[in-house]
Design an enzyme around this catalytic site. Structure first.
Site, PDB file in Angstrom:
ATOM      1  N   HIS A 203      75.501 -20.309 -33.916  1.00 14.59           N
ATOM      2  CA  HIS A 203      76.898 -20.527 -34.258  1.00 14.59           C
ATOM      3  C   HIS A 203      76.994 -21.316 -35.566  1.00 14.59           C
ATOM      4  O   HIS A 203      76.286 -22.312 -35.751  1.00 14.59           O
ATOM      5  CB  HIS A 203      77.618 -21.278 -33.136  1.00 14.59           C
TER       6      HIS A 203
ATOM      7  N   LYS B 173      90.670 -22.912 -27.450  1.00 11.85           N
ATOM      8  CA  LYS B 173      91.515 -22.212 -28.421  1.00 11.85           C
ATOM      9  C   LYS B 173      92.686 -21.534 -27.727  1.00 11.85           C
ATOM     10  O   LYS B 173      93.809 -21.515 -28.242  1.00 11.85           O
ATOM     11  CB  LYS B 173      90.676 -21.172 -29.161  1.00 11.85           C
TER      12      LYS B 173
END
Length: 1019
Positions: free
Chosen positions: A367, A838
């Site tokens: 990531h 999110k």
């Protein structure tokens, strides 16, 4: 307040004469001998100071500092490690070490930029504060007596005296007084111009200035006041200064000094005019110079991280030496944790059972949160190693100078190396960066961690026969995670597995050679086991057939261990030759890169010998040979030899096998659904699978995979598929290839992102069945053979809420239940922290993730299977981060049952595993947290369910507010993209994966979770 008055008065007055001789030999005595009284003429609130982790601007400088209220000794590094230009030659004390600076030098200043501190005042509290301040104009005519009441801390007198001078106040005398572990610094001061006492109207400003000074007095790490740390800090900062000057960039140093001093002044007291001047200075700065100044601050923080990390390691090492197994070590150490089990009367047999079911599994991902290049990280690693060498007390002055010259060279390299990549990294580069952590750190750290555990167990549970198994496993997504990354192909996954195998085989060869050089026992002098001698007869036959090693057979004829190890090395080398041959084939297929054929791992082939001949088939055979030598050594009384290099090698083989780190494969659920729909049509099983209901899909999938796979059709059908479906099937071919040719353990899990229903799991099993590669098959006897472990990943808030229904549907399906039991009987479920944050905000995310773990535990227990929760966390709080030990202990009771799996991403990997010593510490605190959380005697208890109704309300309200803002507020996304750095993050070359799913759409769904969370933190 009355309590504070009495405390200060009683400390100051009675003890003045008795303390001045004993405590103040280096200080001026009071010019007036009378006992003075002190009154709190100004309302001063007691000040309590407690520092937490902070970060330097431009880097993640880590430190932990506390001013303890239980010690009478002042400790601390007086100057914190941030640059500050001196106005002339000056001597500065660093925890007792005096350092002289030149006018142009940049050294350490009073306060780290961006530090985090908690300051509380409570005038009504009856408790003693750490600091309180008192003024008195009546005790000594013409003077003001200022008393600072608090716990002792080195050189506070000097720091406060300098503050007085900065305010135009003369200090006539200063005296240190002490009683009952409390300390009063007494200052007799007057106005420098009027030579009179300080008027009361100036007291509030003086108080503010002194409290600001006290707040900025920072002690690095828990071992405050370490002069070695301060000396390291000064050495590294001055070394960087020297490199910058050597590059002819004196203007950069001057600019950094100006900005440093200016913004420090603003921290003390806001000045709009000064702030405007500083901003104008920045705006007028030319871009190349501005870039250099930013780099300078960044490199300072990077070097300070190195100094802090080396300092922390040294402190732990010194504590181990000082304890001598008699006193507990730091919290979360093996020593401290095993003592906790002993205190709770956990018996040896019970502890052994806990050890046997323990598995600690960090999984590295690519990531994009680590912005630094691989070259910068390795340079910092070299500086860390050299800094540790520099502390070696055995070095002569000349040898120490040599080490310092090496450090200076590395710092010069650091200054001249661009931290940012010119282009995006390839997947291959990400794979190699991930493997570097094993090469430079983890191989050594794993051995150290096991030794720590064994030492503690043997000391605290002596003569109990406890065995510490190899419970550490590592995983990786790098090269296996294709969700949203079009550059990860099936051949990429094969390449990642081969490169990892190549690395661990080379490590084994190196260590086998080291054992071969030390285990030089002669049959003419000592005895070895009969089992070893029998195995050598077969080994000699192998050696006689190969001219390249035939000579060694004669050379080691009477040295059985060396002979055995030589054949073992040959078999490892043969296996490595096979891996290199596969990598060369990949190069011919289009993956042209020198990293694939690295000279470090290249071994010449033996003429006329197939690389597969004599090679170990699996790590099991290699371990059998190692344990054969180990058993022989122990039988002959050579326990100490067996417990050294050989035992470390056995630990590595048990931990890393022939695969180094097990790959997880990840793909998004809709990709599988589309491929399944096409294959169902090609097999004429259903013309429109996608139109079926969920129940119909489950029944059809269960029925199909229970039949023999279409071995005679798969190749022909494969050629007629569309490209996306063909790539999906190729991935299953690749997984089978890796498991067959590297290790059955080399593929850990197949992770399905965005899992929303049970059929998404069954579709992956169907695709594995269709590949006809023995990943999944029902034998004629009715028994199942299953090598594929499927892990559904639940990410969004709705997915977490629907998760119970999906799992229940799977467990009720007899076909799935049979396959699950055939693959080990453990249901792995992955939870996504970033995407849930999110989707619904941090409060709703955290609470729903907690509930999900409780549900998984309950459902798997009812289904009669075990569970393993895979935590997909990141490096920030919004993405599930936190201290490893405490994070594991905070999981729902019972959800951690001996095993835990979690992702380690980006900069967190560097922070935790960049150096072997730090990696051993991080592995230790994680394993001890797992052990404690897995036993009822040591895990956190409490009736948490009573808080659930409150949390339900909080999570619901928080999610509604979050969605109202992000989804219902007109113009929010225009504001979000303009006010945050999400667009800039997408431009940085820090990851191979695209930063956005759809660059033309502005909403949450188009932006990946990592940049969203970074941007949301700014809103």
């Amino acid at each position: 307040m009355a309590h504070a008055q009495a405390s200060l008065h009683t400390v100051v007055s009675p003890s003045l004469r008795s303390t001045s001789t004993a405590k103040s030999s280096k200080l001026q005595p009071l010019q007036h001998g009378q006992v003075f009284r002190t009154t709190l003429c100004n309302a001063v609130d007691p000040l309590s100071i407690s520092y937490s982790r902070g970060s330097l601007q431009g880097g993640a400088h880590r430190f932990l500092a506390k001013a303890s209220s239980k010690t009478s000794r002042r400790t601390g590094v007086n100057r914190s490690p941030v640059i500050a230009e001196t106005s002339g030659p000056r001597s500065t004390r660093f925890g007792g070490v005096t350092i002289t600076e030149d006018r142009a030098s940049l050294a350490a200043s009073d306060e780290p930029l961006g530090s985090r501190a908690s300051y509380s005042t409570d005038s009504d509290s009856g408790s003693e504060a750490e600091y309180s301040l008192a003024f008195d104009n009546e005790s000594m005519p013409g003077f003001t007596v200022v008393g600072i009441d608090g716990m002792d801390q080195d050189n506070l007198l000097m720091d406060v005296t300098l503050s007085f001078y900065e305010m135009g106040i003369s200090v006539q005398s200063a005296q240190l007084l002490s009683e009952n572990n409390r300390v009063v610094d007494v200052f007799v001061v007057s106005d420098a111009e009027t030579k009179a006492a300080i008027p009361k109207d100036r007291w509030p400003d003086i108080k503010e200035m002194i409290f600001a000074k006290l707040k900025r007095r920072t002690v690095l790490n828990t071992a405050a006041g370490d002069p070695d740390l301060a000396e390291h800090v000064t050495f590294l900062t001055q070394t960087l200064n020297k490199a910058v000057r050597g590059d002819g960039r004196e203007d950069v140093l001057e600019a950094a000094h100006f900005l440093q001093n200016g913004f420090e002044e603003l921290r003390r007291k806001e000045d709009p005019r000064l702030r405007a001047d500083l901003l104008r200075y920045i705006e007028k700065m030319e871009q190349p110079k501005m870039t250099a100044v930013i780099r300078l601050f960044y490199l300072y923080s990077s070097l300070l991280n190195v100094a802090d990390e080396a300092h922390s390691h040294r402190l732990r090492r010194e504590q181990v030496w000082a304890s001598r197994n008699a006193t507990p070590l730091w919290y979360a150490s093996f020593d401290n944790s095993i003592r906790a089990f002993k205190k709770e009367n956990v018996g040896a047999a019970e502890l052994q059972e806990l050890f046997n079911r323990t598995e600690y599994n960090p999984v590295f991902t690519a990531h994009p949160t680590e912005a630094r290049r691989r070259e910068v990280l390795t340079c910092l690693h070299r500086i860390f190693v050299l800094l540790n060498d520099r502390e070696d007390p055995r070095l002569s002055p000349a040898q120490k100078v040599e080490v310092e010259v090496e450090i200076e060279a590395e710092v010069e390299i650091l200054w001249r190396t661009d931290e940012m990549r010119a282009t995006k990294p390839t997947v291959l580069e990400e794979i190699m960066t991930g493997l570097d952590y094993f090469r430079y750190s983890l191989f050594e750290a794993v051995c150290t961690t096991y030794r720590y555990a064994e030492n503690s167990v043997n000391v605290i549970y002596p003569d109990e026969g406890l065995v510490v198994p190899s419970f550490i496993k590592f995983g990786s997504w790098i090269g296996g995670d294709r969700d949203g990354n079009p550059f990860v192909k099936p051949e990429t996954t094969v390449m990642a597995a081969l490169l990892a195998s190549r690395l661990i085989l080379a490590e084994y060869i190196r260590r086998v050679r080291a054992c071969q050089d030390t285990l030089t026992h002669s049959l003419l002098i000592c005895e070895v086991s009969s089992e070893l001698l029998e195995s050598l007869e077969e080994d000699k036959k192998v050696m006689k057939q190969i001219p390249a090693i035939r000579f060694d057979g004669d050379l080691f004829e009477h040295e059985p261990y060396r002979l055995k190890l030589r054949v073992m090395r040959h078999r490892l080398e043969q296996r490595l030759r096979g891996v290199n041959a596969r990598l060369r084939d990949l190069g011919k297929a289009g993956m042209h890169d020198e990293l694939l054929i690295d000279i470090e791992f290249n071994i010449d082939e033996i003429p006329g010998l197939d690389p597969k001949k004599d090679a170990y088939i699996s790590e099991v055979q290699f371990l059998e040979d190692l344990k054969l030598i180990d058993s022989s050594l122990r039988k002959s009384g050579d326990v100490r030899l067996a417990d050294r290099k050989l035992k470390d090698l056995i630990r590595l083989a048990e931990t890393f096998g022939f695969y180094c780190c097990a790959l997880d494969v990840r793909q998004e659920s809709t990709i599988h659904s589309e491929a399944t729909n096409e294959i169902m049509r090609l097999l004429q099983l259903h013309s429109n699978y996608s139109s079926l209901s969920e129940a119909e899909r489950m029944n059809l999938l269960a029925e199909v995979i229970s039949t023999p796979p279409p071995v005679d059709k798969v190749e022909e059908l494969y050629k007629t598929m569309t490209e996306p479906s063909r790539e999906v099937v190729e991935l299953f071919f690749a997984c089978a290839d890796i498991m067959e040719n590297i290790s059955q353990k080399s593929i850990a899990s197949y992770v399905i992102s965005m899992t929303r229903q049970a059929s998404h799991v069954m579709e992956v099993l169907f695709l594995g069945w269709f590949s006809c590669k023995n990943l999944l098959e029902k034998k004629s006897s009715g028994e199942w053979s299953a090598r594929l472990v499927v892990a559904p990943l639940f990410e969004t808030i709705p997915d977490l809420e629907n998760m119970p229904g999906s799992l229940e549907a799977l467990f009720k399906n007899e076909t799935y239940k049979a396959i699950l039991m055939a693959s080990g009987g453990v249901q792995e479920v992955m939870l996504g922290y970033s995407d849930s944050c999110k989707d619904g905000g941090i409060t709703a995310s955290a609470y729903n993730l907690y509930k999900a773990q409780c549900v998984i535990q309950q459902l798997t227990k009812e289904a009669g299977v075990k569970s393993c929760i895979f935590h997909g966390r990141g490096g920030t709080v919004g993405r599930g981060a936190g201290p490893t030990h405490e994070s594991i202990l905070s999981q729902p009771p019972g959800s951690v049952d001996g095993q835990i799996k979690f992702t380690e991403q980006g900069e967190v990997i560097t922070y935790r595993y960049g150096n072997a010593q730090t990696a051993a510490y991080e592995l230790t605190v994680g394993i001890t947290g797992l052990l404690k959380a897995s036993h009822p005697a040591t895990r956190h208890g409490g009736n948490y369910e009573k808080y659930f109704p409150i949390m339900e309300q909080l999570a619901t309200a928080a999610e509604k507010s979050y969605r109202d803002l992000t989804d219902e507020t007109e113009g929010f996304y225009d504001y979000f993209y303009q006010a945050t750095v999400v667009n800039e993050i997408g431009l940085i070359n820090i990851g191979s994966r695209p930063a956005r799913r759809n660059a033309t759409i502005r909403d949450k769904t188009s932006l990946r979770a990592i940049p969203w969370v970074f941007g949301w933190a700014q809103v």
